[in-house]
Write a protein that holds these residues in place. Sequence first.
Motif, short mmCIF file in Angstrom:
data_model
loop_
_atom_site.label_atom_id
_atom_site.label_comp_id
_atom_site.label_asym_id
_atom_site.label_seq_id
_atom_site.Cartn_x
_atom_site.Cartn_y
_atom_site.Cartn_z
N VAL A 20 9.78 17.70 -5.14
CA VAL A 20 11.18 17.53 -5.57
C VAL A 20 11.72 18.84 -6.13
CG1 VAL A 20 12.69 16.39 -7.25
CG2 VAL A 20 10.97 15.06 -6.00
N LEU A 21 10.92 19.52 -6.95
CA LEU A 21 11.34 20.81 -7.50
C LEU A 21 11.57 21.84 -6.39
CD1 LEU A 21 8.95 21.14 -10.59
CD2 LEU A 21 11.40 20.64 -10.62
N LEU A 22 10.71 21.80 -5.34
CA LEU A 22 10.85 22.75 -4.24
C LEU A 22 12.15 22.54 -3.48
CD1 LEU A 22 9.72 24.91 -2.29
CD2 LEU A 22 8.57 23.05 -1.07
N PHE A 23 12.40 21.30 -3.08
CA PHE A 23 13.54 21.04 -2.20
C PHE A 23 14.88 20.96 -2.95
CE2 PHE A 23 10.06 19.90 0.64
CZ PHE A 23 10.48 20.54 1.80
N THR A 24 14.84 20.86 -4.27
CA THR A 24 16.09 20.94 -5.03
C THR A 24 16.41 22.37 -5.45
OG1 THR A 24 14.90 20.51 -7.10
CG2 THR A 24 15.85 18.59 -5.95
N GLY A 25 15.48 23.29 -5.17
CA GLY A 25 15.70 24.68 -5.53
C GLY A 25 15.29 25.03 -6.95
N LEU A 26 14.90 24.02 -7.74
CA LEU A 26 14.52 24.28 -9.13
C LEU A 26 13.23 25.09 -9.23
CD1 LEU A 26 15.38 20.84 -10.79
CD2 LEU A 26 16.63 23.00 -11.01
N LEU A 27 12.34 24.89 -8.26
CA LEU A 27 11.08 25.62 -8.28
C LEU A 27 11.34 27.12 -8.13
CD1 LEU A 27 8.00 25.29 -8.45
CD2 LEU A 27 7.96 25.21 -5.95
N GLY A 28 12.23 27.48 -7.20
CA GLY A 28 12.58 28.89 -7.02
C GLY A 28 13.27 29.46 -8.24
N THR A 29 14.08 28.65 -8.90
CA THR A 29 14.78 29.11 -10.10
C THR A 29 13.79 29.42 -11.21
OG1 THR A 29 16.72 27.77 -9.54
CG2 THR A 29 16.50 28.47 -11.83
N VAL A 30 12.76 28.57 -11.33
CA VAL A 30 11.75 28.76 -12.38
C VAL A 30 10.83 29.94 -12.04
CG1 VAL A 30 9.75 27.73 -13.50
CG2 VAL A 30 11.81 26.36 -13.11
N MET A 31 10.35 29.96 -10.79
CA MET A 31 9.35 30.96 -10.40
C MET A 31 9.95 32.31 -10.06
SD MET A 31 6.75 28.81 -7.93
CE MET A 31 6.02 30.37 -7.39
N GLY A 32 11.18 32.31 -9.54
CA GLY A 32 11.78 33.52 -8.98
C GLY A 32 11.74 34.74 -9.88
N PRO A 33 12.27 34.65 -11.11
CA PRO A 33 12.30 35.86 -11.95
C PRO A 33 10.91 36.43 -12.23
CG PRO A 33 13.79 34.18 -12.81
CD PRO A 33 12.99 33.52 -11.71
N VAL A 34 9.94 35.56 -12.51
CA VAL A 34 8.58 36.02 -12.79
C VAL A 34 7.97 36.64 -11.53
CG1 VAL A 34 6.27 35.35 -13.55
CG2 VAL A 34 8.29 34.24 -14.54
N PHE A 35 8.15 35.96 -10.39
CA PHE A 35 7.59 36.45 -9.13
C PHE A 35 8.13 37.82 -8.78
CE2 PHE A 35 8.37 36.88 -4.52
CZ PHE A 35 7.06 37.05 -4.11
#
Length: 219
Positions: free
Chosen positions: A191-206
Amino acid sequence: MLDTAQFIKVVAIWAIPVIFAITVHEVAHGYVAWKHGDPTAMLMGRLTLNPLKHIDPFGTILLPGLLLLLGSPFLFGYAKPVPVNFAGLRNPKRDMVLVALAGPVANLLMTFFWTLVLWTGAHLPGPLAYISEPMQLMGVAGISINLILMILNMIPIPPLDGGRVAVGLLPGPASDALSRLEPYGFIILIVLLFTGLLGTVMGPVFFLLRNLFLQMGGM
């Protein structure tokens, strides 16, 4: 979405980094479990770098391939989890944390390895210059997939490694409450992946870490 030629090229670059990022991650879990009293993975022949022992048809092949085909900014996958009998560990609560941390630590070490591949590719002498670009592309891929797996697995949702670390470190009631999320952990993740929330959380750190390792690799 990538066309066929682009897709084949990207698969050729990413295949080895993805397979070994996932494989070494799982072997690290099993090895640390073995050293702390649980020989389950060792007895089942899972302490091997042979990818065929770890490949999950969906998680190792289809899911990363689909994300590549769709041009996803984040690529990840998973192998068949190495079996760990947490009750068999000498100090179950403490050792569960160490077993869980082993996977992300392995990915961090592989990130340094692929940084060296990237740097080496950029500094090959003339006669070997023809493999410079493939090595650099594979180095970037290796850095990326290992950072993604490290960061993703440290999210504190069981059965991700970060969830198991949190369960092991939290006091009793909070630990029990978090552990009850385990049957729903992958659903939450999807759910986090397909709603884009996962990218929002991981993106800055990655991207912060990726840029740091790319600079170390000479890019």
